[in-house]
Design a protein around this motif. Structure first.
Motif, PDB file in Angstrom:
ATOM      1  N   ARG A   1      -5.135   3.165  -7.282  1.00 13.89           N
ATOM      2  CA  ARG A   1      -5.597   3.442  -5.918  1.00 13.89           C
ATOM      3  C   ARG A   1      -5.444   2.130  -5.161  1.00 13.89           C
ATOM      4  O   ARG A   1      -6.090   1.133  -5.512  1.00 13.89           O
ATOM      5  CB  ARG A   1      -7.059   3.892  -5.914  1.00 13.89           C
ATOM      6  CG  ARG A   1      -7.269   5.253  -6.522  1.00 13.89           C
ATOM      7  CD  ARG A   1      -8.731   5.654  -6.516  1.00 13.89           C
ATOM      8  NE  ARG A   1      -9.642   4.638  -7.001  1.00 13.89           N
ATOM      9  CZ  ARG A   1      -9.918   4.401  -8.279  1.00 13.89           C
ATOM     10  NH1 ARG A   1      -9.314   5.096  -9.218  1.00 13.89           N
ATOM     11  NH2 ARG A   1     -10.769   3.481  -8.626  1.00 13.89           N
ATOM     12  N   VAL A   2      -4.593   2.123  -4.166  1.00 15.50           N
ATOM     13  CA  VAL A   2      -4.317   0.890  -3.418  1.00 15.50           C
ATOM     14  C   VAL A   2      -4.556   1.156  -1.938  1.00 15.50           C
ATOM     15  O   VAL A   2      -3.956   2.057  -1.360  1.00 15.50           O
ATOM     16  CB  VAL A   2      -2.862   0.414  -3.647  1.00 15.50           C
ATOM     17  CG1 VAL A   2      -2.591  -0.885  -2.909  1.00 15.50           C
ATOM     18  CG2 VAL A   2      -2.575   0.254  -5.135  1.00 15.50           C
ATOM     19  N   ASN A   3      -5.454   0.384  -1.339  1.00 14.40           N
ATOM     20  CA  ASN A   3      -5.702   0.480   0.091  1.00 14.40           C
ATOM     21  C   ASN A   3      -6.234  -0.846   0.609  1.00 14.40           C
ATOM     22  O   ASN A   3      -6.453  -1.767  -0.176  1.00 14.40           O
ATOM     23  CB  ASN A   3      -6.641   1.651   0.430  1.00 14.40           C
ATOM     24  CG  ASN A   3      -7.824   1.724  -0.495  1.00 14.40           C
ATOM     25  OD1 ASN A   3      -8.426   0.713  -0.814  1.00 14.40           O
ATOM     26  ND2 ASN A   3      -8.154   2.911  -0.957  1.00 14.40           N
TER      27      ASN A   3
ATOM     28  N   ILE B   1       0.841  -1.202   0.000  1.00 19.55           N
ATOM     29  CA  ILE B   1       0.000   0.000   0.000  1.00 19.55           C
ATOM     30  C   ILE B   1       0.874   1.250   0.000  1.00 19.55           C
ATOM     31  O   ILE B   1       0.657   2.174  -0.794  1.00 19.55           O
ATOM     32  CB  ILE B   1      -0.961   0.000   1.208  1.00 19.55           C
ATOM     33  CG1 ILE B   1      -2.000  -1.101   1.043  1.00 19.55           C
ATOM     34  CG2 ILE B   1      -1.631   1.355   1.361  1.00 19.55           C
ATOM     35  CD1 ILE B   1      -2.822  -1.366   2.297  1.00 19.55           C
TER      36      ILE B   1
ATOM     37  N   HIS C   1       0.262   2.858  -3.839  1.00 20.05           N
ATOM     38  CA  HIS C   1      -0.830   3.839  -3.907  1.00 20.05           C
ATOM     39  C   HIS C   1      -0.341   5.048  -4.694  1.00 20.05           C
ATOM     40  O   HIS C   1       0.697   5.617  -4.400  1.00 20.05           O
ATOM     41  CB  HIS C   1      -1.278   4.234  -2.496  1.00 20.05           C
ATOM     42  CG  HIS C   1      -2.497   5.101  -2.482  1.00 20.05           C
ATOM     43  ND1 HIS C   1      -3.689   4.699  -3.025  1.00 20.05           N
ATOM     44  CD2 HIS C   1      -2.701   6.350  -2.023  1.00 20.05           C
ATOM     45  CE1 HIS C   1      -4.585   5.666  -2.876  1.00 20.05           C
ATOM     46  NE2 HIS C   1      -3.996   6.672  -2.270  1.00 20.05           N
ATOM     47  N   HIS C   2      -1.074   5.425  -5.728  1.00 19.32           N
ATOM     48  CA  HIS C   2      -0.762   6.512  -6.654  1.00 19.32           C
ATOM     49  C   HIS C   2       0.390   6.186  -7.602  1.00 19.32           C
ATOM     50  O   HIS C   2       0.886   7.088  -8.275  1.00 19.32           O
ATOM     51  CB  HIS C   2      -0.493   7.828  -5.929  1.00 19.32           C
ATOM     52  CG  HIS C   2      -1.715   8.391  -5.286  1.00 19.32           C
ATOM     53  ND1 HIS C   2      -1.692   8.982  -4.046  1.00 19.32           N
ATOM     54  CD2 HIS C   2      -3.009   8.432  -5.673  1.00 19.32           C
ATOM     55  CE1 HIS C   2      -2.906   9.364  -3.722  1.00 19.32           C
ATOM     56  NE2 HIS C   2      -3.733   9.036  -4.690  1.00 19.32           N
TER      57      HIS C   2
END
Length: 162
Positions: free
Chosen positions: A118-120, A104, A108-109
């Protein structure tokens, strides 16, 4: 051809950190979890949601993009039943919670095939239908007002809004 990963020059994220394979894990201490508590409750902490996938990304590409951060348990990209194509997101489950957190932090980005990811952490699916999908159409005041007006009856808006 491997996945095209790139970071913008002005990216607020540091370059990917290396992962020491076979690193020593903490021994039996106060903060350690037993295998009985690491079951289903931690699956959501090990699974990341990846949104913003390009159409050309497949399961193998997604796997190749995330394997540098740790051992993977599964990689899934849900398909649209009508079109047979994926819907632009996927899920990556890691063996370890720390690996998921590292992924993450680093992905992310980030860009994959020209699209910003988008990683979460993935959320557990809610099997409960939303209130809006569970309400009949006649439960809405608008439906009643329209029906009364169509039948030529006067609608007392002040009384309905009270």
């Amino acid at each position: 051809k491997g996945p095209e990963l790139a970071r913008g020059a002005g990216s607020p994220h540091p370059p990917p950190r290396g992962r020491a394979r076979g690193r020593a894990r903490a021994g039996a201490g106060a903060g350690c979890e037993t295998s009985a508590t690491m079951g289903e409750s931690n699956i959501s902490k090990r699974t990341v949601y990846v949104g913003g996938l390009a159409e050309s990304v497949d399961r193998k590409t997604l796997e190749a993009a995330f394997v540098p951060f740790g051992d993977l348990k599964s990689v899934e990209i849900p398909l649209d039943l009508k079109t047979g194509k994926h819907r632009g997101f996927g899920f990556v489950e890691f063996q370890d919670i720390e690996d998921a957190e590292t992924a993450i932090d680093n992905m992310h980005h980030a860009e994959l095939y020209g699209r910003t990811l988008r990683v979460n952490l993935a959320r557990a699916p809610s099997n409960k239908p939303s209130e809006a999908s569970n309400r009949p159409i006649w439960a809405d005041d608008f439906f009643y007002r329209k029906r009364l007006q169509d039948e030529g009856l006067a609608v007392d808006d002040a009384a309905l809004d009270a």
